[in-house]
Design a protein around this motif. Structure first.
Motif, PDB file in Angstrom:
ATOM      1  N   VAL A 937       0.929  -1.250  -0.085  1.00  0.00           N
ATOM      2  CA  VAL A 937       0.096  -0.001   0.077  1.00  0.00           C
ATOM      3  C   VAL A 937       0.825   1.136  -0.173  1.00  0.00           C
ATOM      4  N   GLU A 938       1.882   1.160   0.737  1.00  0.00           N
ATOM      5  CA  GLU A 938       2.787   2.230   0.755  1.00  0.00           C
ATOM      6  C   GLU A 938       3.357   2.422  -0.854  1.00  0.00           C
ATOM      7  N   GLY A 939       3.655   1.701  -1.634  1.00  0.00           N
ATOM      8  CA  GLY A 939       3.941   1.701  -2.828  1.00  0.00           C
ATOM      9  C   GLY A 939       2.861   2.414  -3.776  1.00  0.00           C
ATOM     10  N   LEU A 940       1.569   1.812  -3.446  1.00  0.00           N
ATOM     11  CA  LEU A 940       0.510   2.365  -4.113  1.00  0.00           C
ATOM     12  C   LEU A 940       0.450   3.806  -3.788  1.00  0.00           C
ATOM     13  N   LEU A 941       0.808   4.191  -2.595  1.00  0.00           N
ATOM     14  CA  LEU A 941       0.426   5.700  -2.073  1.00  0.00           C
ATOM     15  C   LEU A 941       1.386   6.301  -2.737  1.00  0.00           C
ATOM     16  N   VAL A 942       2.813   5.988  -2.852  1.00  0.00           N
ATOM     17  CA  VAL A 942       3.654   6.516  -3.504  1.00  0.00           C
ATOM     18  C   VAL A 942       3.267   6.876  -5.159  1.00  0.00           C
ATOM     19  N   GLY A 943       2.822   5.932  -5.582  1.00  0.00           N
ATOM     20  CA  GLY A 943       2.429   5.828  -7.023  1.00  0.00           C
ATOM     21  C   GLY A 943       1.292   7.050  -7.203  1.00  0.00           C
ATOM     22  N   LEU A 944       0.378   6.874  -6.154  1.00  0.00           N
ATOM     23  CA  LEU A 944      -0.557   8.109  -6.021  1.00  0.00           C
ATOM     24  C   LEU A 944       0.082   9.547  -6.186  1.00  0.00           C
ATOM     25  N   LEU A 993       3.687   0.529 -11.391  1.00  0.00           N
ATOM     26  CA  LEU A 993       5.058   0.356 -11.251  1.00  0.00           C
ATOM     27  C   LEU A 993       5.648   0.486  -9.899  1.00  0.00           C
ATOM     28  N   CYS A 994       4.737   1.503  -9.090  1.00  0.00           N
ATOM     29  CA  CYS A 994       5.285   1.612  -7.672  1.00  0.00           C
ATOM     30  C   CYS A 994       4.913   0.434  -6.835  1.00  0.00           C
ATOM     31  N   THR A 995       3.603  -0.009  -7.035  1.00  0.00           N
ATOM     32  CA  THR A 995       3.260  -1.321  -6.332  1.00  0.00           C
ATOM     33  C   THR A 995       4.385  -2.376  -6.765  1.00  0.00           C
ATOM     34  N   LEU A 996       4.731  -2.337  -8.010  1.00  0.00           N
ATOM     35  CA  LEU A 996       5.479  -3.852  -8.173  1.00  0.00           C
ATOM     36  C   LEU A 996       6.790  -3.538  -7.761  1.00  0.00           C
ATOM     37  N   ALA A 997       7.356  -2.169  -7.707  1.00  0.00           N
ATOM     38  CA  ALA A 997       8.709  -1.904  -7.094  1.00  0.00           C
ATOM     39  C   ALA A 997       8.618  -2.183  -5.623  1.00  0.00           C
ATOM     40  N   ALA A 998       7.359  -2.225  -4.851  1.00  0.00           N
ATOM     41  CA  ALA A 998       7.371  -2.474  -3.429  1.00  0.00           C
ATOM     42  C   ALA A 998       7.073  -4.078  -3.400  1.00  0.00           C
ATOM     43  N   VAL A 999       6.977  -4.922  -4.274  1.00  0.00           N
ATOM     44  CA  VAL A 999       6.657  -6.301  -4.169  1.00  0.00           C
ATOM     45  C   VAL A 999       7.789  -6.979  -3.544  1.00  0.00           C
ATOM     46  N   TRP A1000       8.897  -6.733  -4.076  1.00  0.00           N
ATOM     47  CA  TRP A1000       9.856  -7.608  -3.459  1.00  0.00           C
ATOM     48  C   TRP A1000      10.614  -7.253  -2.168  1.00  0.00           C
ATOM     49  N   PRO A1001      10.804  -5.894  -1.998  1.00  0.00           N
ATOM     50  CA  PRO A1001      10.978  -5.668  -0.690  1.00  0.00           C
ATOM     51  C   PRO A1001       9.964  -6.016   0.403  1.00  0.00           C
ATOM     52  N   ALA A1002       8.565  -6.007   0.026  1.00  0.00           N
ATOM     53  CA  ALA A1002       7.501  -6.477   0.734  1.00  0.00           C
ATOM     54  C   ALA A1002       7.799  -7.953   0.993  1.00  0.00           C
ATOM     55  N   ILE A1003       7.976  -8.894   0.145  1.00  0.00           N
ATOM     56  CA  ILE A1003       8.138 -10.208   0.320  1.00  0.00           C
ATOM     57  C   ILE A1003       9.301 -10.703   1.031  1.00  0.00           C
ATOM     58  N   LYS A1004      10.222  -9.806   0.588  1.00  0.00           N
ATOM     59  CA  LYS A1004      11.658 -10.051   1.485  1.00  0.00           C
ATOM     60  C   LYS A1004      11.453  -9.770   2.914  1.00  0.00           C
ATOM     61  N   THR A1005      10.906  -8.494   3.136  1.00  0.00           N
ATOM     62  CA  THR A1005      10.637  -8.141   4.758  1.00  0.00           C
ATOM     63  C   THR A1005       9.401  -8.946   5.388  1.00  0.00           C
ATOM     64  N   GLY A1006       8.684  -9.505   4.709  1.00  0.00           N
ATOM     65  CA  GLY A1006       7.520 -10.163   5.188  1.00  0.00           C
ATOM     66  C   GLY A1006       8.091 -11.519   5.572  1.00  0.00           C
ATOM     67  N   ARG A1007       9.048 -12.077   4.751  1.00  0.00           N
ATOM     68  CA  ARG A1007       9.619 -13.673   4.899  1.00  0.00           C
ATOM     69  C   ARG A1007      10.295 -13.565   6.254  1.00  0.00           C
ATOM     70  N   ALA A1008      11.051 -12.418   6.643  1.00  0.00           N
ATOM     71  CA  ALA A1008      12.013 -12.373   7.755  1.00  0.00           C
ATOM     72  C   ALA A1008      11.421 -12.546   9.187  1.00  0.00           C
ATOM     73  N   GLU A1009      12.144 -13.232  10.014  1.00  0.00           N
ATOM     74  CA  GLU A1009      11.463 -13.180  11.405  1.00  0.00           C
ATOM     75  C   GLU A1009      11.448 -12.042  12.099  1.00  0.00           C
ATOM     76  N   PRO A1010      10.742 -11.876  13.036  1.00  0.00           N
ATOM     77  CA  PRO A1010      10.686 -10.977  13.643  1.00  0.00           C
ATOM     78  C   PRO A1010      12.055 -10.267  14.387  1.00  0.00           C
ATOM     79  N   THR A1011      12.771 -11.614  14.916  1.00  0.00           N
ATOM     80  CA  THR A1011      13.907 -11.410  15.396  1.00  0.00           C
ATOM     81  C   THR A1011      15.046 -10.798  14.589  1.00  0.00           C
ATOM     82  N   ALA A1012      15.041 -11.332  13.266  1.00  0.00           N
ATOM     83  CA  ALA A1012      15.995 -11.080  12.326  1.00  0.00           C
ATOM     84  C   ALA A1012      15.535  -9.367  11.925  1.00  0.00           C
ATOM     85  N   LEU A1013      14.356  -9.067  11.912  1.00  0.00           N
ATOM     86  CA  LEU A1013      14.184  -7.799  11.730  1.00  0.00           C
ATOM     87  C   LEU A1013      14.744  -6.765  12.839  1.00  0.00           C
TER      88      LEU A1013
END
Lengths: 1021, 258
Positions: A937-944, A993-1013
């Motif tokens: 959504v942040e990507g979407l907002l940046v796109g907006l 484009l903005c939403t797609l740009a956020a896909v990989w960072p979102a997935i990567k962050t989402g996959r990380a464990e809270p401790t890692a973050l």
């Protein structure tokens, strides 16, 4: 120093992804500059100033009357390109047409007789042969080649195929027409039926297709029959055509295409092209098959070169006049300033010649092209503003990359400081980091941009000194400049900051206060700068030209910075309005996203500006393009059908027969007397009178039927004058109403006398009081339909007068032009209507032959109708405009795509910088899915936000351009049109484009464990 | 989730054979090497150990912030190992309160917003009763006047109390505190310990507190010592007269004694 580099590289190694993304972002921004500047140059500008290419290896071109010029007073030069652009429905004056027999409708012009299938030949007025021989004998002339122009319909297997493919994609009406013409079963797919179609039927289909395209006259392909025996332009492929051997009566059937022609016809060396002469829907009469043997890099034309011998052969067989229209000269090498010396000897004779001749060197052509280009288009302005925005984006990207580095490495820097590094060493390491990212990024960006420009335009022109310097300044020098603030910040990091949670020792309240001040200041400054440009555009203090110049330099800069300045406001608004909405839709707590955007304006502003380079230009193109298009489209209040009977018009009894046709509403049937006349000397400003458009097309009409009543046939809006008074003056006298283009371009206003020169008798000046100035959307197409431009190329405007006044003044006995509506409820069948009216034309011809003892009334051998419908015209103009506008929009769209690479880097770094915060949220119960959705959504907002800034820039730039270019092509105050299809596409693309740009960072962050973050450490706050 | 939510077990938390392996250099390193740990309902347990002994890792594994390489974790009798990440997150925000050494308050949110964050993340409506509960908690923690402030304008002790309030606000069955006094001065440390002890006593909330300070550990009822990823000792604090005695025993152990 070595130690600094060691720490720098160890830091970059530790944060490989950040370095990679920053490198990618800088490369993308550098590529963006190369693409924007180089791409525009390649597409529009370089073409106009590439001096060596205009005349190939020739030094000078001497040309006769031009298609677009008024008799003998055309432009300073004549170019095939200029002719191509304006050809199609304009005609050059011809020997026969210049002085037709009294009473004869001037529609009998042979020059106009280039109906479907192309009658061929442009007219017999050419450069006198004696003059050619004289020039050839001149001591300075090493080479003198004659060029004779033929215009014939051409199709090649490739072209025919593309026509059918086009038809496949067109609406059902077109397909039906095509199928009917091809005698195909309606259920057969055109693509399947392509093979094995009888050539004759294909020709007919071609004609029918052209008809449905709304261009029944069609634009024949230009053929340049030249005496050149070898290629005088760079040969891209193949060889020059062969010339007939001594004693041979038949010239080799060979042609050389120009590069543009090869692209247009999708043909290559070894293909065959077919020429059709004298064809109509009723049938073709001659066909030639030529082999394409070479392709030359003549930048001007899409046509073909053939041997002079072949040209003469074709002209002879088609009984088409052929004259030398240009002489191409090469001077002897030993001469100094040969062009000047040559002119000194010949200019007087050129001026005295009938028609007058003009000469131009390559440099003069280039200069004139560039001047015309600058005056007539906003491409250069777009390229400049695009480069400016790209430069800004590049600076921001480098800045953000380095600033993020300082944020992310704050603790590390603190450790360095604690370990004994001085502030200066820390600052140097940040500076070197900027350079270490910028220089390879710049090199990579230039290389990719160079290739992209080639892929996009087919020209290796992406890299020139301008693009290299601008991209270096933005990327490398920009990196140093962008590093200054991060350097200063890094110098303020104290050893104990490793344990400090505050941002540079400031409280968050203080940071917020600063952000609020920055928001207010940037908004005020942004709005002030935007206001400055708006005031500049609308200011009455300067003339139009000065305003346009100021707008394109100072105004564009102010607008670009102003829009960037208002971006924080857009961010704040987007966050306040859309976060609650998206949070509800995407099921996460809006508190999680609180101030995610406004907490770091710089990050979002960077991305928004990077995207606004392409988005803004795209919006500008779309709004400007479709706004400019609107006045060219037939309005709703225009006749359904425009018919021109050529070459001889209709006998009065046949007019009655026409009126009774079932597809004609007899009450809404209007014969029109048409003439095109030049302004008389002294009647308009001299500069304007010398322009190539200094003429008007008269439409002599039944005033009441045309303009009055509940449903007038033609709708006009009065800008000056009162309709009732004006129509009364027209009906009772010589009063005329004129289009508003005349007030702007020729300073003719209500109450002035419009004075024209009689085309029949240049000594006779005809005068008409202007009783009304009207806005008539699409007057340009009306002056194009049915070949009403009888004596000149383009017109400056149209004039409506009483039918009898025009007919009497210009000695028009018969009517050739008719406007009518179809009866209410009757769907007009184009092909059936045309065939019916073609028969009427042939009947007219037969009756004329009977009355004139077997002789045609003129030299015409056939007669036909040229039919245009309002719908087909609208469709045709829209199609062409679509093609041009979307062609121009291609560059901004690719720019947008390139910018998205930078956006991926910026978003990835931005998300990386906030991993700790995400870790806290995850530890406190934010689910993985909610976090991923939040980042998307942040990507979407940046796109907006980017869409908003793009729209704001595009809207303001386009409205400014429309205001300042209001007299372009004779349009006055075109309405500002927002093309929702194009803008919607731009919006969708930016958001995607903005939403797609956020896909990989979102997935990567989402996959990380809270401790890692959590362990990634806090860096952003 | 309702079955899980209603589960009642003998132990508030139970870790069995916990192993957590991290890659290090060319090989692997066992941060936890078969730790067995049980915390009874309403029990206050302190976990001590030297740096790198695995005590924070154990707490993170029990909190479900990271998964164990092997072994199992149960909270209130509910096994966390088989839960999906989503279920685990929801379970954590409802049943587990986590307190960190560095407070981990979200800097862009006020103290009040930080405290309410887990409830809001859970989609719960912040109604009058929720606000009343928070107000009461804040009054107990002496935070009433700091609610509108942003974290970085609070002292370390106040920040940690906000973090405590955030952990307690969702009425968890266990509080997992990772060196909550690590960044605090002695007085603030004792305040935090007192609050935790009161919560444990008055609300019956089980607590697992990780620390290396005997003066903090002494507030617990039981002390578990971790050494090289293994739980090597367990003491009742009632065995010690004061923190000094505990410290002496711990130092003996660290020097290789019993």
């Amino acid at each position: 120093m070595k130690f600094i580099f060691q720490t720098l590289f160890s830091r970059m190694r530790r944060q490989k992804n950040r370095a990679r993304f920053a490198l990618l972002a800088i490369a993308a921004s550098s590529c963006l500059i190369v693409w924007v500047v180089g791409g525009f140059n390649a597409l529009f500008i370089d073409e106009t100033i590439r001096e060596e290419a205009w005349l190939g290896s020739y030094d000078m071109k001497v040309s006769g009357p031009t298609t677009s010029g008024a008799r003998g007073r055309g432009g300073t030069f004549s170019s095939p390109l200029a002719r191509d652009r304006y050809a199609g429905s304009e005609s050059a004056p011809t020997a026969q047409a210049a002085n037709p027999a009294p009473g004869q409708d001037r529609g009998q012009d042979r020059g106009q007789d280039r109906g479907r299938g192309g009658r061929g030949g442009r007219g017999a007025v050419g450069i006198p042969q004696a003059l050619v021989e004289g020039i050839r004998a001149d001591e300075a002339v090493a080479l003198c080649d004659e060029v004779m122009e033929l215009r014939l319909f051409t199709y090649s297997p490739g072209t025919a195929k593309s026509i059918l493919e086009d038809a496949d994609a067109d609406d059902e009406g077109d397909k039906k027409t095509m199928k009917r013409s091809l005698e195909l079963d309606p259920d057969v797919e055109l693509g399947e039926a392509r093979e094995g179609i009888d050539p004759e039927l294909r020709r007919q289909a071609f004609g029918a297709y052209r008809a449905t395209m709304g261009t029944p006259l069609g634009a024949g392909s230009p053929f340049y029959a030249t005496t050149a025996t070898e290629a005088r332009y760079e040969l891209n492929d193949g060889r020059w055509f062969a010339t007939p051997e001594n004693g041979s009566v038949r010239a080799p059937r060979e042609a050389v295409m120009t590069r543009k022609g090869a692209e247009k016809y999708a043909a290559t060396v070894g293909d065959s092209i077919f020429l059709i002469g004298k064809s109509s829907l009723i049938g073709a009469t001659a066909e030639y098959q030529l082999a394409v043997v070479g392709v030359v890099d003549d930048p001007e034309t899409e046509g073909f070169y053939i041997s002079a011998a072949l040209g003469r052969e074709i002209a002879r067989e088609l009984e088409t006049p052929l004259a030398t229209t240009a002489i191409m000269l090469k001077f002897r090498a030993e001469e100094t300033s040969p062009a000047e010396a040559f002119r000194a000897r010949w200019n007087e004779r050129f001026a005295d010649s009938t028609p007058a001749l003009t000469s131009a060197t390559t440099a003069e052509i280039a200069a004139a092209k560039e001047a015309a280009f600058k005056a007539e288009t906003s491409f250069k302005y777009q390229a400049s503003s695009g480069a400016l925005l790209a430069a800004l984006a590049s600076l921001f990207i480098v800045f953000t990359a380095l600033n993020t580095s300082v944020d992310e490495n704050r603790r590390l820097i603190a450790f360095y400081r604690a370990a004994g590094m001085t502030r200066g060493q820390v600052a140097l390491s940040i500076l070197f980091e900027g350079c270490a990212l910028a220089i390879p990024g710049w090199c990579a960006g230039m290389a990719v941009g160079w290739v992209l420009v080639y892929l996009g335009t087919g020209k290796w022109t992406g890299l020139n000194s301008q693009t290299v310097v601008v991209s270096f300044l933005c990327s490398a020098i920009g990196a140093v400049l962008a590093a200054l603030y991060p350097m200063a910040r890094s110098m303020r990091v104290k050893p104990l900051d490793a344990l400090n949670s505050r941002v540079e020792g400031r409280s968050y309240v203080s940071v917020r206060r600063r952000a609020r001040v920055a928001l207010i200041l940037s908004t005020v400054v942004g709005l002030a700068l935007i206001g400055f440009d708006v005031a500049l555009v609308n200011s009455g203090a300067f003339d139009l030209e000065r305003r346009a110049a100021l707008h394109s330099v100072v105004g564009a800069l102010a607008l670009a910075i102003g829009v960037a300045g208002t971006t924080p406001l857009a961010i704040t608004c987007a966050e306040a309005i859309f976060v609650p909405i998206f949070a509800k839709i995407f099921r996460f707590d809006p508190l999680s996203m609180r101030r995610e955007l406004s907490g770091n304006y710089g990050r979002v502003v960077t991305v928004a500006i990077a995207l606004s380079v392409g988005g803004g230009l795209f919006t500008t193109m779309q709004i400007w393009g479709y706004s400019m298009l609107d006045p060219f489209l037939p309005g709703r209040r225009a006749p359904d059908v425009f018919a021109a009977f050529l070459p001889n018009g209709l006998r009065p009894e046949l007019v009655d027969e026409f009126r009774e046709k079932p597809f004609v509403d007899r009450e809404r049937f209007l014969p029109v007397a048409v003439e095109q006349a030049a302004f008389a000397e002294g009647s308009v400003p001299e500069d304007a009178r010398k322009s190539q458009f200094a003429n008007v097309v008269f439409f002599g009409v039944d005033v009441a039927k045309t303009f009055e009543g509940d449903q007038p046939l033609v709708g006009v809006r009065f800008r000056e004058g009162d309709p009732k008074t004006a129509f009364a003056a027209m009906k009772s006298g010589r009063g005329v109403i004129v289009t508003d283009s005349l007030t702007v371009d020729y300073q003719l206003n209500l109450g002035d006398e419009l004075k024209t020169v009689s085309p029949r008798d240049p000594g006779t000046i005809l005068s008409y009081p202007i009783v009304g100035v009207v806005s008539f959307p699409g007057w340009q197409w009306l002056s194009k339909t049915g070949g009403v431009r009888r004596n000149f190329g383009r017109s400056g405007g149209i004039v409506f007068a009483r039918e009898v006044v025009v007919a009497t003044d210009y000695q028009i006995e018969r009517r050739s032009y008719f406007w009518f509506d179809a009866p209410r409820g009757v769907q007009l069948d184009y092909a059936a209507t045309e065939i019916s009216l073609d028969r009427l034309a042939l009947k007219n011809l037969a009756l004329d032959r009977r009355d004139f003892g077997g002789e045609a009334r003129s030299d015409a051998e056939t007669a036909y109708v040229k039919l245009s419908t309002r719908d087909s015209l609208t469709r045709s103009i829209s199609r062409r405009a679509d093609s041009v506008i979307w062609g121009l929009s291609k560059t901004p769209l690719i720019t947008l795509a390139i910018a998205s690479i930078a956006v991926v880097g910026a978003v990835a770094n931005s998300v990386r910088a906030r991993r700790w915060r995400y870790g806290v949220m995850r530890a406190l119960g934010l689910t993985r899915g909610a976090l991923v959705r939040m980042i998307l959504v942040e990507g979407l907002l940046v796109g907006l936000v980017a869409s908003t800034t793009s729209f704001l820039f595009g809207y303001l730039a386009a409205s400014g351009a429309l205001k300042l270019g209001r007299s372009m092509f004779g349009t006055v105050d075109p309405p500002l049109i927002l093309p929702f299809k194009g803008l919607g596409l731009g919006l969708a693309l930016t958001l995607s484009l903005c939403t797609l740009a956020a896909v990989w960072p979102a997935i990567k962050t989402g996959r990380a464990e809270p401790t890692a973050l959590l362990q990634s450490g806090r860096s952003d706050d | 989730m309702s079955e899980i939510e209603n589960a009642v077990a003998e132990y508030a938390a139970q870790g069995t054979g916990l192993v957590k392996t991290y890659p290090r250099g060319d090989g692997f390193f066992n941060a936890l090497d078969g730790v067995d740990l049980s915390i009874g309902r309403g029990e206050f347990v302190a976990m001590m150990g030297a740096s790198g002994s695995g005590k924070s890792t154990a707490l993170h594994v029990i909190a479900g912030l990271t998964r164990a390489t092997s072994g199992s974790v149960k909270i209130d009798g509910v096994a966390l190992d088989s839960m999906s990440d989503r279920a685990l997150t929801i379970f954590r925000r409802r049943r587990i309160g986590v307190v960190f050494q560095s407070y981990n308050l979200i800097p862009h949110l006020t103290a009040e917003e930080n405290i309410l964050f887990p409830l809001r993340a859970d989609g719960r409506k912040i109604d009058a009763s929720a606000r009343e509960r928070m107000a009461q908690l804040c009054a107990e923690l002496d935070l009433t006047r700091q609610l509108r402030q942003y974290p970085d304008s609070l002292s370390g002790g106040q920040q940690q109390r906000v973090a405590l309030a955030r952990a307690l606000n969702a009425r968890p069955s266990i509080i997992l505190a990772d060196e909550p006094t690590g960044n605090l001065d002695w007085s603030s440390s004792q305040d935090v310990c007192r609050i935790l002890s009161e919560m444990n006593r008055e609300q019956g909330c089980a607590i697992l507190l990780v620390t290396h300070e005997p003066a903090v550990a002494i507030w617990a009822s039981r002390v578990v010592v971790l050494q090289d990823g293994k739980a090597t000792r367990e003491w009742r604090t009632s065995e010690f007269a004061d923190a000094g005695e505990l410290a002496a025993r711990y130092q003996d152990l660290a020097r290789g004694g019993r």
